[in-house]
Motif scaffolding. Structure first.
Motif, PDB file in Angstrom:
ATOM      1  N   UNK A   8       1.125  -1.143  -0.065  1.00  0.00           N
ATOM      2  CA  UNK A   8       0.048  -0.123  -0.214  1.00  0.00           C
ATOM      3  C   UNK A   8       0.592   1.048  -0.079  1.00  0.00           C
ATOM      4  N   UNK A   9       1.967   1.048   0.808  1.00  0.00           N
ATOM      5  CA  UNK A   9       3.009   2.617   0.793  1.00  0.00           C
ATOM      6  C   UNK A   9       3.764   2.892  -0.440  1.00  0.00           C
ATOM      7  N   UNK A  10       4.087   1.570  -1.100  1.00  0.00           N
ATOM      8  CA  UNK A  10       4.598   1.652  -2.312  1.00  0.00           C
ATOM      9  C   UNK A  10       3.805   2.218  -3.131  1.00  0.00           C
ATOM     10  N   UNK A  11       2.444   1.741  -3.602  1.00  0.00           N
ATOM     11  CA  UNK A  11       1.678   2.358  -4.404  1.00  0.00           C
ATOM     12  C   UNK A  11       1.366   3.866  -3.902  1.00  0.00           C
ATOM     13  N   UNK A  12       1.291   4.273  -3.168  1.00  0.00           N
ATOM     14  CA  UNK A  12       0.943   5.528  -2.589  1.00  0.00           C
ATOM     15  C   UNK A  12       2.524   7.165  -3.265  1.00  0.00           C
ATOM     16  N   UNK A  13       3.384   6.074  -3.214  1.00  0.00           N
ATOM     17  CA  UNK A  13       4.006   6.359  -3.079  1.00  0.00           C
ATOM     18  C   UNK A  13       4.603   6.812  -4.618  1.00  0.00           C
ATOM     19  N   UNK A  14       4.533   6.217  -4.901  1.00  0.00           N
ATOM     20  CA  UNK A  14       3.910   5.025  -7.002  1.00  0.00           C
ATOM     21  C   UNK A  14       2.961   6.555  -7.443  1.00  0.00           C
ATOM     22  N   UNK A  15       1.409   6.874  -6.993  1.00  0.00           N
ATOM     23  CA  UNK A  15       1.346   7.814  -7.156  1.00  0.00           C
ATOM     24  C   UNK A  15       1.414   8.944  -6.976  1.00  0.00           C
ATOM     25  N   UNK A  16       1.910   9.035  -5.682  1.00  0.00           N
ATOM     26  CA  UNK A  16       1.700  10.296  -5.687  1.00  0.00           C
ATOM     27  C   UNK A  16       3.665  10.657  -5.900  1.00  0.00           C
ATOM     28  N   UNK A  17       4.680  10.372  -6.132  1.00  0.00           N
ATOM     29  CA  UNK A  17       5.924  10.776  -7.011  1.00  0.00           C
ATOM     30  C   UNK A  17       6.381  11.755  -6.088  1.00  0.00           C
ATOM     31  N   UNK A  18       6.911  10.827  -5.031  1.00  0.00           N
ATOM     32  CA  UNK A  18       6.861  11.446  -3.075  1.00  0.00           C
ATOM     33  C   UNK A  18       8.770  10.536  -3.907  1.00  0.00           C
ATOM     34  N   UNK A  19       8.946   9.796  -4.451  1.00  0.00           N
ATOM     35  CA  UNK A  19      11.113   9.243  -4.372  1.00  0.00           C
ATOM     36  C   UNK A  19      11.576  10.128  -5.071  1.00  0.00           C
ATOM     37  N   UNK A  20      10.912  11.744  -5.341  1.00  0.00           N
ATOM     38  CA  UNK A  20      12.133  12.477  -6.479  1.00  0.00           C
ATOM     39  C   UNK A  20      12.825  12.314  -7.494  1.00  0.00           C
ATOM     40  N   UNK A  21      13.366  12.240  -7.802  1.00  0.00           N
ATOM     41  CA  UNK A  21      14.858  11.731  -9.122  1.00  0.00           C
ATOM     42  C   UNK A  21      14.832  12.995  -9.923  1.00  0.00           C
ATOM     43  N   UNK A  22      14.918  12.255 -11.351  1.00  0.00           N
ATOM     44  CA  UNK A  22      15.804  13.469 -12.144  1.00  0.00           C
ATOM     45  C   UNK A  22      14.075  14.537 -12.971  1.00  0.00           C
ATOM     46  N   UNK A  23      12.457  13.597 -13.286  1.00  0.00           N
ATOM     47  CA  UNK A  23      11.953  13.730 -13.560  1.00  0.00           C
ATOM     48  C   UNK A  23      10.798  14.736 -12.889  1.00  0.00           C
ATOM     49  N   UNK A  24      10.628  14.264 -11.717  1.00  0.00           N
ATOM     50  CA  UNK A  24      10.370  15.415 -10.627  1.00  0.00           C
ATOM     51  C   UNK A  24      10.606  16.206 -10.382  1.00  0.00           C
ATOM     52  N   UNK A  25      11.405  16.517 -11.441  1.00  0.00           N
ATOM     53  CA  UNK A  25      11.984  18.288 -10.822  1.00  0.00           C
ATOM     54  C   UNK A  25      11.477  18.805 -12.165  1.00  0.00           C
ATOM     55  N   UNK A  26      11.195  18.604 -12.904  1.00  0.00           N
ATOM     56  CA  UNK A  26      10.944  18.949 -14.348  1.00  0.00           C
ATOM     57  C   UNK A  26       9.799  19.116 -14.399  1.00  0.00           C
ATOM     58  N   UNK A  27       9.432  20.365 -15.627  1.00  0.00           N
ATOM     59  CA  UNK A  27       7.710  20.810 -15.991  1.00  0.00           C
ATOM     60  C   UNK A  27       7.413  19.129 -16.573  1.00  0.00           C
ATOM     61  N   UNK A  28       6.240  19.197 -16.107  1.00  0.00           N
ATOM     62  CA  UNK A  28       5.131  18.129 -16.650  1.00  0.00           C
ATOM     63  C   UNK A  28       5.070  18.189 -17.788  1.00  0.00           C
ATOM     64  N   UNK A  29       5.234  18.906 -18.819  1.00  0.00           N
ATOM     65  CA  UNK A  29       4.848  18.993 -20.140  1.00  0.00           C
ATOM     66  C   UNK A  29       6.256  18.740 -20.735  1.00  0.00           C
ATOM     67  N   UNK A  30       7.338  18.441 -20.205  1.00  0.00           N
ATOM     68  CA  UNK A  30       8.374  18.300 -20.820  1.00  0.00           C
ATOM     69  C   UNK A  30       8.647  16.987 -20.701  1.00  0.00           C
ATOM     70  N   UNK A  31       8.414  16.113 -19.595  1.00  0.00           N
ATOM     71  CA  UNK A  31       7.599  14.864 -19.014  1.00  0.00           C
ATOM     72  C   UNK A  31       7.265  14.459 -19.951  1.00  0.00           C
ATOM     73  N   UNK A  32       5.698  14.808 -20.360  1.00  0.00           N
ATOM     74  CA  UNK A  32       5.157  14.020 -21.185  1.00  0.00           C
ATOM     75  C   UNK A  32       5.664  14.553 -23.144  1.00  0.00           C
TER      76      UNK A  32
END
Length: 277
Positions: free
Chosen positions: A17-41
């Protein structure tokens, strides 16, 4: 603490359950988490479409390596990554069995392997992109890309409903466990226990659907009371939603490097071509 205790804690329902929540809400950070969502798409669209324009196995293999590196940079969680690895291994086993049992030769294996590798690139790109976007960012990106407001809201609402559904499922399953005894005899390889829990899992979906329907009705009434329908029609509402989106140097750099890597993959395929015959 023993190894068995650690494994039991890791594979618990609470951990899933916790892993699903972390995945859904992007709480792990990483390269793409700090980017504009349009650029990620846009990055995801480029990586998802790139392998389907070639039959060169060298190019597809290089794209697979690029997508795997993106997964590492995105800090994808062990749950979804483990599910991907299991699916890939089972697919390779299926290829070997198909070639052996149905009289196929190496050509058939290579043809199926090409499709599997392309789907692998698509899956890895999906993991890297969508575990880095929380519901609000993804909804704003779709709205900025001129998707219908109802689609953007549905994506955001679906993400937010995932933890609620998991919580409801865990609660209902615990209720069934308290009210029902497991089989007294496990049977060969414990098949009675497997059947018992499969039946309980199916029964658990009925109260989950009922509770979800109640939650949806409450949410719709709350949204309408706050003028949600008018906000999706009035262009000022859209302008407020996407007003915080900005393309920065990191977004442009990642897109440029990705374009260069995709071009390099095609160049490597042209230099060392490997086609299925």
């Amino acid at each position: 603490m023993s190894v068995a205790r650690v494994q039991r804690d890791v594979l618990s329902v609470e951990w899933v359950k916790l892993e699903l929540i972390r995945t859904a809400y992007a709480t792990r950070g990483g390269l793409f988490a700090g980017m504009d969502p349009r650029a990620v798409v846009g990055w995801y669209a480029a990586m998802a479409l790139a392998p389907w324009f070639t039959h060169n196995l060298t190019t597809v293999a290089c794209l697979f390596v690029v997508a795997a590196a993106a997964v590492v940079l995105a800090r994808v969680g062990p749950l979804v990554l483990g599910l991907f690895v299991i699916g890939l291994v089972l697919e390779l086993v299926y290829l070997a069995l198909a070639a052996t049992l149905f009289g196929g030769d190496l050509t058939a294996v290579v043809a199926l392997l090409e499709v599997t590798a392309k789907l692998g690139v698509l899956s890895l790109a999906s993991l890297a992109a969508f575990v880095s976007l929380d519901p609000e960012k993804l909804s704003d990106a779709l709205l900025a890309l001129r998707f219908p407001p109802a689609v953007a809201f549905a994506v955001s609402y679906g993400y937010r409903m995932m933890p609620i559904l998991v919580e409801e499922f865990a609660t209902v399953m615990e209720g069934y466990r308290l009210r029902q005894l497991p089989p007294q005899q496990r049977g060969l390889l414990g098949w009675r226990v497997v059947v018992h829990w499969a039946v309980v899992a199916v029964k658990a979906f009925y109260p989950i659907f009922l509770n979800t329907a109640k939650s949806v009705r409450t949410t719709v009434e709350a949204l309408e009371a706050r003028g949600f329908t008018f906000a999706t029609i009035d262009p000022r509402g859209r302008a407020i939603r996407i007003g915080s989106l900005r393309l920065g140097p990191l977004d442009l750099a990642v897109l440029a490097v990705t374009a260069a890597l995709v071009a390099g993959c095609y160049a490597a395929g042209a230099q060392w071509p490997l086609h299925r015959s």
